[in-house]
Design an enzyme around this catalytic site. Sequence first.
Site, PDB file in Angstrom:
ATOM      1  N   ASN A   1       0.854  -1.180   0.000  1.00  0.00           N
ATOM      2  CA  ASN A   1       0.000   0.000   0.000  1.00  0.00           C
ATOM      3  C   ASN A   1       0.897   1.239   0.000  1.00  0.00           C
ATOM      4  O   ASN A   1       2.132   1.125   0.029  1.00  0.00           O
ATOM      5  CB  ASN A   1      -0.987  -0.013   1.174  1.00  0.00           C
TER       6      ASN A   1
ATOM      7  N   GLU B   1       3.464   1.616   2.897  1.00  0.00           N
ATOM      8  CA  GLU B   1       4.491   0.578   2.790  1.00  0.00           C
ATOM      9  C   GLU B   1       5.459   0.875   1.651  1.00  0.00           C
ATOM     10  O   GLU B   1       6.670   0.662   1.777  1.00  0.00           O
ATOM     11  CB  GLU B   1       3.829  -0.788   2.596  1.00  0.00           C
TER      12      GLU B   1
ATOM     13  N   ASP C   1      -5.805  -7.862   1.873  1.00  0.00           N
ATOM     14  CA  ASP C   1      -5.862  -9.323   1.734  1.00  0.00           C
ATOM     15  C   ASP C   1      -6.840  -9.724   0.642  1.00  0.00           C
ATOM     16  O   ASP C   1      -6.605 -10.681  -0.105  1.00  0.00           O
ATOM     17  CB  ASP C   1      -6.291  -9.965   3.064  1.00  0.00           C
TER      18      ASP C   1
END
Length: 343
Positions: free
Chosen positions: A216, A219, A287
């Site tokens: 993301n 990150e 996820d």
Amino acid sequence: MTVASSFADQLRASSERLFHLLQQFNQARVLVVGDLTLDEFLTGQVERISREAPVLIIRHEHTRQVPGGGANAVYNLAKLGAKVKVAGLIGKDDQGQALRGIFELAGMDTSGMLIDPDRPTVTKTRISGHARQSVTQQIVRVDRKSDQLPDPDLQLQLADYIRSQVGKVDAVVCSDYGDGVFTAPVIEAVLAHSRTIVDAQSDLQRYAGATLFTPNLPEAEKAVGYAISSPQSLRQAGSDLLHLTQAQQILITRGEEGMSLFNRTGEENHIPAFNRTDVFDVTGAGDTVVAALTLSLCAGGSFWQAAVLGNLAASIVVRIFGTATTTPNEMKAALQALLDEAE
């Protein structure tokens, strides 16, 4: 859900293929290696203030247990129809058995869930309370986890299991939440597969050579060491991440700004967010993205098609509070709605 006209043209041109990919999700065989977590939700009615301390006394009403962390990636794949094998560590405790039971009920192969007698199952217990005729509010969260790495012998056992399975599956998904599963032997084992999808919060270079990474925005910024705040810095980050990871593709998920896909030839594709208004909880949405795009790749989809379907799946689950999953039928309905709006 609305999309820009140029992207809408691409979507319409690919619609038949996208529907076909969704139809093939149940053919995929996937091994998920992850930091397995159990999310517990304890709820009750507030009765009074305790005499022992200035705290609430809550009469317990019900407990809900759902997969969290890397276990949420596992569950998302199963709900999308894949044949799933799960590899990871659980403690010798009731929480570990609960997580195994949830997976077995969903038809997964849990033989790769090894018991670590020295560390607890990672568990996040949220305690919520409500007064009569009032909304329920979270009061406190209790986490159970260990900061110690697994025993070296257990690391090797897990790596051996992964190596025994890589030739039997269509893809390997790494769901790294930083809880100790991904040691050097385990990472070496997962990279033996030719289609390895990595969802890791940090230290992406440890997985150098994997097929696709899905950081993301925070990150990605952490990995490259600078803010991604303009089209130029986004493009540079894509290039730098490809160099850092030696991946075939990098997919940066950017929340309400959508997703950006980069490959080693210099091509970049930007996919707009399909749902900007009905966003209630983004917990676990990453996820869901990984699950849908992995199954799309297993079905023969291009990286762009896989990213579109990952984005579509996320647009559904963010409408639901807590970690959530979706299904191919829900995705088909959402895709049709998106196409109708693009007319």
